[in-house]
Design a protein around this motif. Structure first.
Motif, PDB file in Angstrom:
ATOM      1  N   ARG A 270       0.851  -1.198   0.000  1.00 51.40           N
ATOM      2  CA  ARG A 270       0.000   0.000   0.000  1.00 51.40           C
ATOM      3  C   ARG A 270       0.882   1.241   0.000  1.00 51.40           C
ATOM      4  NH1 ARG A 270      -5.134   1.373   2.517  1.00 51.40           N
ATOM      5  NH2 ARG A 270      -5.173   2.382   0.481  1.00 51.40           N
ATOM      6  N   PHE A 290      -9.343  -2.686   4.098  1.00 53.01           N
ATOM      7  CA  PHE A 290      -7.900  -2.933   4.232  1.00 53.01           C
ATOM      8  C   PHE A 290      -7.668  -3.396   5.654  1.00 53.01           C
ATOM      9  CE2 PHE A 290      -8.676   0.269   1.042  1.00 53.01           C
ATOM     10  CZ  PHE A 290      -7.914  -0.184  -0.029  1.00 53.01           C
ATOM     11  N   THR A 293      -3.103  -3.734   8.458  1.00 51.44           N
ATOM     12  CA  THR A 293      -2.091  -2.879   7.829  1.00 51.44           C
ATOM     13  C   THR A 293      -0.800  -2.946   8.643  1.00 51.44           C
ATOM     14  OG1 THR A 293      -3.785  -1.458   6.921  1.00 51.44           O
ATOM     15  CG2 THR A 293      -1.607  -0.488   7.109  1.00 51.44           C
ATOM     16  N   LEU A 304      -6.443  -7.169   1.632  1.00 53.97           N
ATOM     17  CA  LEU A 304      -7.618  -6.537   1.032  1.00 53.97           C
ATOM     18  C   LEU A 304      -8.791  -7.520   1.046  1.00 53.97           C
ATOM     19  CD1 LEU A 304      -5.332  -4.694   0.053  1.00 53.97           C
ATOM     20  CD2 LEU A 304      -6.327  -4.753  -2.218  1.00 53.97           C
TER      21      LEU A 304
END
Ligand SMILES: O=C(O)C1=C[C@@H](OP(=O)(O)O)[C@@H](O)[C@H](O)C1
Ligand SMILES: C=C(OP(=O)(O)O)C(=O)O
Length: 443
Positions: A270, A290, A293, A304
């Motif tokens: 990302r 998302f 992370t 995702l």
């Protein structure tokens, strides 16, 4: 590698809901850079998650030709024994970079300030692409360069004997130009400076920092300014390559347009300089979350989760183009199913990729009864509730055009055909089996 094989036509039919886990391959940009910087470091660089697509394999072969030792230990698990900055030798044969703009431009940069000679070539697609954007700044370092007419491949570079540092403002936003100059700057005494008007993908800067180079980025009134101090000793680093957001875009797109779909795509980069498609999809109302992370190998990554749902057309600002430059073909497919027009501005660079991607998408979408308008640097796609399909698309040796039209056919009324699925191996060798496992019907 440039080889002429028989074209492999393929057809994609409307399928049921796509479900499951999509393990997309390693990032192509980071894979090229890991091999090149590994070859310029002293000692062993271990790489995991390397993309084993043809473009990257061609770069691996090139690094061997310049004197590095490159070994595959298992799937995605590679090591490079580097020869140090300035340690490349003249290769014996021609360096064939196949279909890869990134490969040829970065490797030309990496050798141009070492007093060796190399000749570069590529396939029919790469031989049409502009190279003066890289050979012009490399000549400023003192390299002597011979190109075919129009600055095209084949190109021979005699690396500079006594390279001088360069300050260069890139004429177009391009990470390949920036990276070629920074790699050249490694073997130059003093500071090499690149100034770009829009920030482009920053994998070279991140990896150079990881390998111990002195490099800094400032945003000035002048633009985005990157300064590299030459002649560092690059220290080998383990590189864990995150999954490629540009490859992830294909299963993500398919899940967004095929009713009832829900897929998970774990471990995708990302990096904000690569994130434009995902920003755009959220603006279109896409159901993407998302999760988890985290940071892996110096890059932000997330898992995702993507579900089908209604989408609306949007206007994509020109300033966002660099952060999603490879995703416009697949965005134009997604936009075909959105309510209202999607306008993509500032996309003239698409005309000099593996194919003229604006032209290839516009013609292929029209052949499938989607209304598209295009200008020199924009494309507008008029979405519709039911896309007829039933057309053939010409892929022009372009992996992203091939995958985009196969995704289109997963949700059209009638099947969509492409003339050649062969180029997909460039960036996503497992595309067909992966999509088939999710539920796609490709034959
Ligand atoms: O630096 C890179 O790894 C890349 C930069 C982009 O090209 P440009 O720099 O020519 O825009 C992109 O299209 C390409 O797929 C990979
Ligand atoms: C443009 C691309 O790659 P390259 O420039 O490396 O050929 C791409 O992968 O979409």
């Amino acid at each position: 590698m440039s080889h002429s094989v028989e074209p492999r036509p393929m057809t994609s039919r409307r399928c049921g809901p796509l479900k499951g886990l999509a393990l997309v391959p390693g990032d192509k940009s980071i894979s090229h850079r890991a091999l090149i910087l590994g070859a310029m470091a002293v000692g062993e660089t271990r790489i995991t998650g390397l993309l084993e697509g043809q473009d990257v394999l061609d770069t691996a072969r090139a690094m061997v030709a310049f004197g590095a030792q490159v070994t595959q230990h298992g799937p995605g698990d590679w090591s490079v024994h580097g020869v140090g900055v300035g340690g490349f030798r003249s290769p014996e044969g021609v360096i064939d970079c196949g279909n890869s703009g990134t490969g040829v431009r970065l490797i030309m940069g990496a050798m141009a300030t070492t007093p060796i000679t190399a000749t570069f070539t590529g396939d029919a697609s790469l031989s049409r692409r502009p190279m003066a954007r890289v050979t012009d700044p490399l000549a400023q370092f003192g390299a002597r360069i011979t190109t075919r007419e129009g600055g095209r491949l084949p190109i021979t570079i005699e690396g500079a004997q006594d390279p001088v540092p360069v300050t260069y403002r890139t004429p177009v936003a391009s990470a390949q130009i920036k990276s070629a100059i920074l790699l050249a700057g490694l073997n130059v005494p003093g500071d090499t400076v690149v100034i770009e008007s829009e920030p482009t993908r920053d994998h070279s800067e991140r990896m150079l920092t990881g390998f111990g180079a002195e490099i800094r980025t400032e945003t000035t009134s002048d633009g985005h300014r990157i300064t590299l101090t030459g002649r560092p000793e690059l220290r080998p680093q383990p590189v864990a390559v995150p999954r490629d957001p540009s490859s992830a875009a294909f299963p993500v797109a398919a899940a967004l347009i095929v009713p009832g779909s829900e897929i998970r795509v774990p471990g995708v980069s990302r990096n904000p300089t690569r994130d434009g498609l995902y920003v755009t999809l959220l603006e279109m109302g896409a159901d993407i979350t998302f999760e988890n992370t985290r940071e892996e190998g110096g890059e932000p990554v997330a898992d995702l989760v993507v579900r089908h749902g209604p989408l609306k057309g949007v206007r994509v600002p020109a300033a966002r183009a660099a952060s999603m430059i490879d995703e416009f073909p697949i965005l134009s497919v997604i936009a075909s199913f959105a309510e209202g027009p999607t306008v993509m501005n500032g996309v003239s660079e698409l005309r000099v990729k593996e194919s003229d991607r604006i032209d290839a998408m516009a013609k292929g979408l029209r052949a499938n009864s989607v209304e598209v308008e295009d200008t020199a640097d924009s494309m507008t796609v008029h979405g519709m509730a039911r896309v007829p399909g039933g057309g053939q698309a010409v892929t022009h040796l372009d992996h992203r055009i091939a995958m985009s039209f196969l995704v289109l056919g997963m949700a059209t009324e009638h099947p969509v055909g492409i003339d050649d699925a062969g180029p997909i191996t460039t960036s996503f060798p497992d595309f067909v089996p992966l999509m088939t496992r999710l539920g796609a019907e490709l034959a």
